[in-house]
Design an enzyme around this catalytic site. Structure first.
Site, PDB file in Angstrom:
ATOM      1  N   GLU A 139      -4.444   6.353   7.069  1.00  0.00           N
ATOM      2  CA  GLU A 139      -3.985   7.031   8.302  1.00  0.00           C
ATOM      3  C   GLU A 139      -4.705   6.509   9.543  1.00  0.00           C
ATOM      4  OE1 GLU A 139      -1.384   8.536   8.246  1.00  0.00           O
ATOM      5  OE2 GLU A 139      -1.173   9.557   6.315  1.00  0.00           O
ATOM      6  N   ARG A 182     -32.331  20.031 -12.726  1.00  0.00           N
ATOM      7  CA  ARG A 182     -33.036  18.802 -13.104  1.00  0.00           C
ATOM      8  C   ARG A 182     -34.540  18.940 -12.820  1.00  0.00           C
ATOM      9  NH1 ARG A 182     -33.467  14.333 -16.170  1.00  0.00           N
ATOM     10  NH2 ARG A 182     -34.318  12.566 -15.028  1.00  0.00           N
ATOM     11  N   TRP A 241       0.818  -1.216   0.000  1.00  0.00           N
ATOM     12  CA  TRP A 241       0.000   0.000   0.000  1.00  0.00           C
ATOM     13  C   TRP A 241       0.853   1.267   0.000  1.00  0.00           C
ATOM     14  CZ3 TRP A 241      -4.363  -2.154  -1.074  1.00  0.00           C
ATOM     15  CH2 TRP A 241      -4.794  -3.287  -0.400  1.00  0.00           C
TER      16      TRP A 241
HETATM   17  C1  LIG Z   1      -5.377   3.417  -1.312  1.00  0.00           C
HETATM   18  C2  LIG Z   1      -4.519   3.186  -0.103  1.00  0.00           C
HETATM   19  C3  LIG Z   1      -3.355   3.916   0.051  1.00  0.00           C
HETATM   20  C4  LIG Z   1      -2.507   3.675   1.153  1.00  0.00           C
HETATM   21  N1  LIG Z   1      -1.325   4.363   1.253  1.00  0.00           N
HETATM   22  C5  LIG Z   1      -0.432   4.011   2.213  1.00  0.00           C
HETATM   23  C6  LIG Z   1       0.873   4.591   2.238  1.00  0.00           C
HETATM   24  O1  LIG Z   1       1.209   5.454   1.438  1.00  0.00           O
HETATM   25  N2  LIG Z   1       1.759   4.142   3.169  1.00  0.00           N
HETATM   26  C7  LIG Z   1       1.449   3.182   4.075  1.00  0.00           C
HETATM   27  O2  LIG Z   1       2.299   2.813   4.878  1.00  0.00           O
HETATM   28  N3  LIG Z   1       0.197   2.623   4.093  1.00  0.00           N
HETATM   29  C8  LIG Z   1      -0.745   3.013   3.185  1.00  0.00           C
HETATM   30  N4  LIG Z   1      -1.988   2.440   3.165  1.00  0.00           N
HETATM   31  C9  LIG Z   1      -2.291   1.379   4.131  1.00  0.00           C
HETATM   32  C10 LIG Z   1      -3.344   1.751   5.150  1.00  0.00           C
HETATM   33  O3  LIG Z   1      -2.764   2.569   6.132  1.00  0.00           O
HETATM   34  C11 LIG Z   1      -3.917   0.436   5.706  1.00  0.00           C
HETATM   35  O4  LIG Z   1      -4.702  -0.151   4.676  1.00  0.00           O
HETATM   36  C12 LIG Z   1      -4.755   0.648   6.937  1.00  0.00           C
HETATM   37  O5  LIG Z   1      -3.938   1.014   8.030  1.00  0.00           O
HETATM   38  C13 LIG Z   1      -5.548  -0.615   7.314  1.00  0.00           C
HETATM   39  O6  LIG Z   1      -4.734  -1.748   7.341  1.00  0.00           O
HETATM   40  P1  LIG Z   1      -5.181  -3.072   6.554  1.00  0.00           P
HETATM   41  O7  LIG Z   1      -5.550  -2.695   5.171  1.00  0.00           O
HETATM   42  O8  LIG Z   1      -4.128  -4.072   6.750  1.00  0.00           O
HETATM   43  O9  LIG Z   1      -6.522  -3.547   7.275  1.00  0.00           O
HETATM   44  P2  LIG Z   1      -6.605  -4.384   8.644  1.00  0.00           P
HETATM   45  O10 LIG Z   1      -5.710  -3.791   9.662  1.00  0.00           O
HETATM   46  O11 LIG Z   1      -6.470  -5.828   8.330  1.00  0.00           O
HETATM   47  O12 LIG Z   1      -8.112  -4.085   9.055  1.00  0.00           O
HETATM   48  C14 LIG Z   1      -9.242  -4.744   8.445  1.00  0.00           C
HETATM   49  C15 LIG Z   1     -10.493  -4.267   9.181  1.00  0.00           C
HETATM   50  O13 LIG Z   1     -10.415  -4.687  10.560  1.00  0.00           O
HETATM   51  C16 LIG Z   1     -10.515  -3.550  11.409  1.00  0.00           C
HETATM   52  N5  LIG Z   1      -9.653  -3.712  12.584  1.00  0.00           N
HETATM   53  C17 LIG Z   1      -8.331  -3.995  12.611  1.00  0.00           C
HETATM   54  N6  LIG Z   1      -7.882  -4.019  13.874  1.00  0.00           N
HETATM   55  C18 LIG Z   1      -8.955  -3.730  14.666  1.00  0.00           C
HETATM   56  C19 LIG Z   1      -9.143  -3.572  16.070  1.00  0.00           C
HETATM   57  N7  LIG Z   1      -8.119  -3.687  16.938  1.00  0.00           N
HETATM   58  N8  LIG Z   1     -10.383  -3.296  16.527  1.00  0.00           N
HETATM   59  C20 LIG Z   1     -11.419  -3.141  15.660  1.00  0.00           C
HETATM   60  N9  LIG Z   1     -11.309  -3.266  14.329  1.00  0.00           N
HETATM   61  C21 LIG Z   1     -10.092  -3.536  13.831  1.00  0.00           C
HETATM   62  C22 LIG Z   1     -10.074  -2.355  10.568  1.00  0.00           C
HETATM   63  O14 LIG Z   1     -10.600  -1.158  11.062  1.00  0.00           O
HETATM   64  C23 LIG Z   1     -10.619  -2.742   9.200  1.00  0.00           C
HETATM   65  O15 LIG Z   1     -11.954  -2.373   9.101  1.00  0.00           O
HETATM   66  C24 LIG Z   1      -2.876   2.699   2.112  1.00  0.00           C
HETATM   67  C25 LIG Z   1      -4.078   1.991   1.954  1.00  0.00           C
HETATM   68  C26 LIG Z   1      -4.889   2.222   0.862  1.00  0.00           C
HETATM   69  C27 LIG Z   1      -6.162   1.401   0.704  1.00  0.00           C
END
Ligand SMILES: Cc1cc2nc3c(=O)[nH]c(=O)nc-3n(C[C@H](O)[C@H](O)[C@H](O)COP(=O)(O)OP(=O)(O)OC[C@H]3O[C@@H](n4cnc5c(N)ncnc54)[C@H](O)[C@@H]3O)c2cc1C
Length: 397
Positions: free
Chosen positions: A375, A280, A160
């Site tokens: 974030e 519209r 990501w």
């Molecule tokens: C388009 C895009 C751009 C990005 N750009 C960057 C970047 O430039 N640099 C970078 O480092 N990262 C980046 N990210 C990463 C982003 O920060 C992560 O996707 C985000 O922190 C969530 O992590 P994950 O996708 O692994 O989801 P997970 O952590 O697996 O979470 C999945 C779901 O479970 C929930 N969850 C997880 N833990 C808990 C908890 N303890 N309690 C309750 N619910 C929970 C989450 O809220 C979410 O709904 C980007 C992501 C996207 C989609």
């Protein structure tokens, strides 16, 4: 609160730039993504104009070549640029965050090398923190660096990473101490500056692969694979093994700025809806005649304004130098829920036309959908906020 003369002027500058230079290219660039991912990136001249207008250095002190403003200015600019295109509202924050690091004492070598390029936009950066198994659980990183002959040798994968391909620098969180202390996964984590050639994927030690996201196309989002990739030993931000606290401090700024991005996308969607309902005609009258439409407009405008005022409040508190993870979390939480609802409401008010690619409503809606994820997800914000509230009545033993 009302903005003072300085911030109003800044807002006007950012608004004029967005209207003249960002809005005309945004949808076309976004739509090229499916045919040619690289062509959908923010054009180079826009990145340079952001530098000319002084937005990368908005918080950098005047003696270092910046505007010397604070977090309020960051929110104002992010809102205006994101109204044109979320990617543009977001892109300046990478250099902005890098500048906040580079001017710190102890980083003179990196400052000498990068200050001017970061301010102008000639140098572009990316934040490589997340991994496949370390998103919300950011301390769970496995990507590792070991010291050898005056270099850090990196192995592992990052996920990501927005802007990784174009970037000259990847700020990368790596595990420099292989020993993981139970309950203290954030120990032994360091932040390295990885220098690379933009758009160059010829080095098998650093492979950059674009992820097929549904929106937020202007910088691309990438998987980065390191295989014995060498980095000079001195390319480290801060103390070895203690990068996590720096990352956490950065989150306050990032989340406040994020609220500005949400405001910009919401305002674009709201503006389109406001215009459309006066044009519209259904049942022989403009849609704006119907009370349910008028009330929806009222709700949208109210949530945007409340969000803006709270984002300003969080920004001013951050500028006062006190801890504000609670306010930053609240600003981001409210803003990302708000933009999802406003983007959806605006699309719905356009009926079938809103669901086509002829209008930018679908772009606002797709772009908005990343805002509750980046974030720190909405659930993570709720965790931060509730922890801060409860520590007042349930002190840690
Ligand atoms: C388009 C895009 C751009 C990005 N750009 C960057 C970047 O430039 N640099 C970078 O480092 N990262 C980046 N990210 C990463 C982003 O920060 C992560 O996707 C985000 O922190 C969530 O992590 P994950 O996708 O692994 O989801 P997970 O952590 O697996 O979470 C999945 C779901 O479970 C929930 N969850 C997880 N833990 C808990 C908890 N303890 N309690 C309750 N619910 C929970 C989450 O809220 C979410 O709904 C980007 C992501 C996207 C989609």
């Amino acid at each position: 609160m009302f903005l003072d003369e300085t911030h109003l002027q800044l807002q006007k500058t950012a608004r004029d730039f967005t209207e003249k230079e960002v809005i005309p290219i945004a949808t076309e660039c976004d739509h090229i993504f499916e045919k040619d991912k690289r062509a959908s990136h923010i054009p180079e001249n826009i990145l340079r104009r952001i530098g000319d207008l002084g937005f990368y250095g908005i918080r950098t002190a005047a003696e270092d070549g910046g505007a010397g403003l604070g977090h309020l200015a960051l929110v104002v600019v992010a809102e205006e640029l994101a109204r044109g295109w979320l990617s543009v509202g977001s892109c300046f924050s990478r250099n902005e965050a890098s500048l906040a690091l580079v001017v710190q004492p102890g980083f003179e070598r990196l400052r000498e090398k990068y200050l001017a390029g970061l301010l102008s936009g000639e140098i572009q950066t990316a934040m490589a923190n997340s991994e496949a198994d370390a998103g919300s659980d950011a301390a769970n990183i496995k990507c590792a660096a070991r010291k050898s002959d005056g270099k850090w040798i990196i192995n592992g994968q990052k996920m990501w990473v927005t802007n990784a391909d174009r970037a000259n620098i990847l700020h990368s969180l790596v595990r420099t101490d292989p020993k993981i202390t139970p309950g203290k996964k954030h120990w032994g984590v360091s932040w390295l500056v990885i220098e690379k050639e933009p758009w160059d994927n010829s080095d098998p030690r650093l492979m950059i692969t674009e992820i097929d996201t549904v929106g937020y196309h202007g910088m691309g989002t990438y998987q980065v694979d390191f295989s014995d990739f060498p980095v000079p030993e001195e390319n480290m931000w801060g103390q070895e093994g203690r990068a996590f606290s720096m990352l956490m401090q950065g989150y306050e700024t990032a989340r406040i700025q994020f609220a500005g991005r949400c405001l910009g996308v919401a305002r674009a969607a709201f503006g389109a809806a406001l215009n459309y309902v006066t044009q519209r005609i259904q049942f022989d009258v403009p849609l704006a005649t119907f009370q349910s439409i008028r009330f929806r407009l009222a709700d949208m405008a109210t949530s945007i304004e409340v969000c803006r005022q709270y984002a300003y409040h969080a920004a001013i508190k951050k500028d006062s130098g006190v801890r504000c993870d609670l306010e930053a979390g609240m600003a981001k939480l409210f803003a990302a829920d708000m933009v999802m609802k406003v983007a959806w409401d605006a699309l719905q008010m356009h009926g079938g036309y809103g669901y086509t690619r002829d209008l930018p409503l679908e772009r606002y809606w797709r772009d908005a959908a990343m805002l509750p994820i980046g974030e720190g997800t909405q659930e993570i914000q709720r965790g931060v906020i509730s922890a801060r509230l409860l520590e007042r009545v349930m002190p840690k033993k």
